[in-house]
Enzyme design. Structure first.
Site, PDB file in Angstrom:
ATOM      1  N   HIS A  14       4.683  18.039 -31.877  1.00  0.00           N
ATOM      2  CA  HIS A  14       4.925  18.930 -30.986  1.00  0.00           C
ATOM      3  C   HIS A  14       3.525  19.140 -30.972  1.00  0.00           C
ATOM      4  O   HIS A  14       2.771  19.489 -31.850  1.00  0.00           O
ATOM      5  CB  HIS A  14       4.789  19.857 -31.268  1.00  0.00           C
ATOM      6  CG  HIS A  14       4.991  21.294 -30.185  1.00  0.00           C
ATOM      7  ND1 HIS A  14       6.090  21.779 -29.840  1.00  0.00           N
ATOM      8  CD2 HIS A  14       4.703  21.763 -29.834  1.00  0.00           C
ATOM      9  CE1 HIS A  14       5.903  23.303 -28.987  1.00  0.00           C
ATOM     10  NE2 HIS A  14       4.901  23.166 -28.748  1.00  0.00           N
ATOM     11  N   HIS A  16      -0.482  20.061 -27.728  1.00  0.00           N
ATOM     12  CA  HIS A  16      -1.233  20.193 -26.653  1.00  0.00           C
ATOM     13  C   HIS A  16      -2.295  19.788 -26.558  1.00  0.00           C
ATOM     14  O   HIS A  16      -3.332  20.124 -27.794  1.00  0.00           O
ATOM     15  CB  HIS A  16      -0.978  21.594 -26.644  1.00  0.00           C
ATOM     16  CG  HIS A  16       0.796  22.812 -26.514  1.00  0.00           C
ATOM     17  ND1 HIS A  16       0.815  23.239 -25.456  1.00  0.00           N
ATOM     18  CD2 HIS A  16       0.854  22.809 -27.486  1.00  0.00           C
ATOM     19  CE1 HIS A  16       2.504  23.064 -25.616  1.00  0.00           C
ATOM     20  NE2 HIS A  16       2.479  24.040 -26.421  1.00  0.00           N
ATOM     21  N   LYS A 100      11.112  19.873 -21.921  1.00  0.00           N
ATOM     22  CA  LYS A 100      11.196  20.728 -22.352  1.00  0.00           C
ATOM     23  C   LYS A 100      11.275  22.037 -22.293  1.00  0.00           C
ATOM     24  O   LYS A 100      10.944  22.048 -20.295  1.00  0.00           O
ATOM     25  CB  LYS A 100       8.537  20.570 -22.715  1.00  0.00           C
ATOM     26  CG  LYS A 100       9.336  22.197 -23.536  1.00  0.00           C
ATOM     27  CD  LYS A 100       9.024  22.511 -25.112  1.00  0.00           C
ATOM     28  CE  LYS A 100       8.701  23.499 -25.466  1.00  0.00           C
ATOM     29  NZ  LYS A 100       6.474  23.821 -25.362  1.00  0.00           N
ATOM     30  N   HIS A 137      11.523  25.808 -26.572  1.00  0.00           N
ATOM     31  CA  HIS A 137      10.355  27.361 -26.716  1.00  0.00           C
ATOM     32  C   HIS A 137      11.195  27.726 -26.801  1.00  0.00           C
ATOM     33  O   HIS A 137      11.659  28.731 -26.286  1.00  0.00           O
ATOM     34  CB  HIS A 137       9.097  27.500 -25.990  1.00  0.00           C
ATOM     35  CG  HIS A 137       8.536  28.340 -25.892  1.00  0.00           C
ATOM     36  ND1 HIS A 137       7.195  28.437 -26.248  1.00  0.00           N
ATOM     37  CD2 HIS A 137       8.968  30.001 -26.310  1.00  0.00           C
ATOM     38  CE1 HIS A 137       6.693  29.824 -26.961  1.00  0.00           C
ATOM     39  NE2 HIS A 137       7.947  30.295 -26.646  1.00  0.00           N
ATOM     40  N   HIS A 175       8.973  24.931 -33.058  1.00  0.00           N
ATOM     41  CA  HIS A 175       7.541  25.797 -33.833  1.00  0.00           C
ATOM     42  C   HIS A 175       8.873  27.713 -34.303  1.00  0.00           C
ATOM     43  O   HIS A 175       8.511  28.397 -33.955  1.00  0.00           O
ATOM     44  CB  HIS A 175       6.590  26.098 -32.915  1.00  0.00           C
ATOM     45  CG  HIS A 175       6.743  26.445 -31.394  1.00  0.00           C
ATOM     46  ND1 HIS A 175       7.645  27.294 -30.767  1.00  0.00           N
ATOM     47  CD2 HIS A 175       6.298  26.346 -30.352  1.00  0.00           C
ATOM     48  CE1 HIS A 175       7.544  27.271 -29.758  1.00  0.00           C
ATOM     49  NE2 HIS A 175       6.638  26.835 -29.012  1.00  0.00           N
ATOM     50  N   ASP A 248       2.057  22.747 -32.745  1.00  0.00           N
ATOM     51  CA  ASP A 248       1.546  22.650 -31.821  1.00  0.00           C
ATOM     52  C   ASP A 248       0.028  22.934 -31.710  1.00  0.00           C
ATOM     53  O   ASP A 248       0.386  24.722 -31.253  1.00  0.00           O
ATOM     54  CB  ASP A 248       2.671  24.120 -31.432  1.00  0.00           C
ATOM     55  CG  ASP A 248       2.841  24.860 -30.488  1.00  0.00           C
ATOM     56  OD1 ASP A 248       2.642  24.534 -30.243  1.00  0.00           O
ATOM     57  OD2 ASP A 248       2.722  26.627 -31.107  1.00  0.00           O
TER      58      ASP A 248
HETATM   59  O1  DOR Z   1       0.577  29.618 -28.333  1.00  0.00           O
HETATM   60  C1  DOR Z   1       1.711  28.848 -28.015  1.00  0.00           C
HETATM   61  N1  DOR Z   1       0.268  28.524 -27.312  1.00  0.00           N
HETATM   62  N2  DOR Z   1       2.287  28.448 -27.997  1.00  0.00           N
HETATM   63  C2  DOR Z   1       3.121  27.490 -26.863  1.00  0.00           C
HETATM   64  O2  DOR Z   1       3.884  27.964 -26.725  1.00  0.00           O
HETATM   65  C3  DOR Z   1       2.050  27.478 -25.783  1.00  0.00           C
HETATM   66  C4  DOR Z   1       0.230  26.880 -26.153  1.00  0.00           C
HETATM   67  C5  DOR Z   1      -0.291  26.666 -25.289  1.00  0.00           C
HETATM   68  O3  DOR Z   1      -0.102  25.697 -24.471  1.00  0.00           O
HETATM   69  O4  DOR Z   1      -1.490  26.674 -25.637  1.00  0.00           O
HETATM   70 ZN    ZN Z   2       4.248  24.135 -27.840  1.00  0.00          ZN
END
Ligand code: DOR
Ligand code: ZN
Length: 345
Positions: A14, A16, A100, A137, A175, A248
């Site tokens: 997981h 980004h 997702k 999520h 998460h 995450d």
């Molecule tokens: O804290 C977070 N940041 N939780 C999420 O679900 C998305 C992520 C983000 O993309 O910044």
């Molecule tokens: Zn995430």
């Protein structure tokens, strides 16, 4: 005392990456640590189709440093309008590993998310049929529910009914942050698993709020009370195949975090393994680290574990106060701290 640990190369289930300059700045950190990563699709605009995921994958691969072996595993962002045929074709072609579910309004760039799971029941049925995993999520978004209760309420209102209705659907509860989530995952069948981030194993809500607001400790789902952190530490280090590594890691530039409306997300990619292994060492569970970091994830997703090995050793490593984030710096998790383990190869 164990001074070093050699395990199969881990994956991050997981993550980004963003896009553009930020993506190019952050991809090398993940590629240094992990062989593969499930890349979240919450760009602006979101990655909603196979074609968009395929183009995004190329941009990520262009940002991987020469000589580094790293494979991004792509996901599609579900909306009320998702086309099940496109999803199924993308999955069959190996472009889309999973989809997702962002409840609309739950977190960063989730405005186009699903407004009601009933709107995508046909898509979810198709995913169950073809064995395509659903990453979730797990937070409700209704304003009457306190932010610290949103995960627990989501289980009762959305996740338990969904799993009861589609027991064949592979669900990754992403998460997780509560003891309720751990209980749910324990009691669910083998098609339900969960990822756990490093920050939720290290911090509780006091770390965000006591002595001043610490925006770099803020992410969603927000860290909860100590008792929840302890339940997560127990789950992650237990050796159960239902839990696996998902950082995450969510890069936001320093000024977007240190703002009167600071973004949610903790950038933990640069020292994720060092952060995780500390927990396993503290809990006397180093013997279960490889399962959590390198075996349980691929097994749940139906993939082979990596053949390559990495070694971590007990030696101090200093985490910088900030790292290059493309257009502006990013403050990493554990910034300015010295961690006890380091990745040597
Ligand atoms: O804290 C977070 N940041 N939780 C999420 O679900 C998305 C992520 C983000 O993309 O910044
Ligand atoms: Zn995430």
């Amino acid at each position: 005392m164990v001074e070093s640990l050699t395990i199969r190369r881990p994956d991050d289930w997981h993550l980004h990456f963003r896009d553009g300059d930020t993506m190019r700045a952050v991809v090398p950190h993940t590629a240094r640590q992990f062989a593969r990563a499930i890349v979240m699709p919450n760009l602006a605009p979101p990655v909603t189709t196979t074609a968009l995921a395929s183009a995004y994958r190329e941009r990520i691969l262009d940002a991987v440093p020469d000589g580094t072996d790293f494979t991004p595993l792509m996901t599609a962002y579900l909306t009320d309008e998702t086309d099940a045929d496109d999803l199924a074709a993308g999955h069959a072609d190996g472009v889309l590993i999973a989809a997702k579910l962002y409840p609309a309004g739950a977190t960063t760039n989730s405005a186009h998310g699903v407004t009601d799971v009933r709107n995508i029941m046909g898509v979810l049925e198709r995913m169950a049929e073809i064995g395509m995993p659903l990453c979730v999520h797990g937070e409700v978004t209704t304003p009457d529910i306190d932010i610290f209760d949103r995960e627990a309420v989501f289980i009762d209102r959305v996740l338990q009914p969904l799993v009861d209705r589609l027991p064949q659907l592979k669900v990754i509860f992403e998460h997780i942050t509560t003891m309720q989530a751990v209980s749910f995952v324990e009691s669910a069948g083998p098609n339900v698993a969960a990822t756990i981030t490093p920050q939720h194993l290290h911090i509780n809500r006091n770390d965000i709020l006591v002595g001043g607001i610490r925006p770099h400790m803020y992410c969603l789902p927000v860290a909860k009370r100590e008792q929840h952190k302890l339940a997560l530490r127990g789950a992650a280090t237990s050796g159960s195949p239902k839990y696996f590594l998902g950082t995450d890691s969510a890069p936001h530039h320093r000024h977007d975090k240190e703002s009167d409306c600071g973004c949610a997300g903790i950038f933990n990619a640069p020292f994720a393994l060092e952060s995780y292994i500390q927990v396993f060492d503290d809990e006397d569970a180093l013997g279960n680290f490889e399962a959590f970091a390198s075996l349980n994830g691929p097994s749940f997703y139906g993939m082979a574990p990596n053949e390559e090995r990495i070694t971590l050793e007990k030696a101090p490593v200093d985490v910088p106060r900030e790292v290059d984030g493309g257009a502006a710096p990013i403050v990493p998790f554990n910034a300015g701290e010295t961690l006890a383990w380091r990745l040597v190869s």
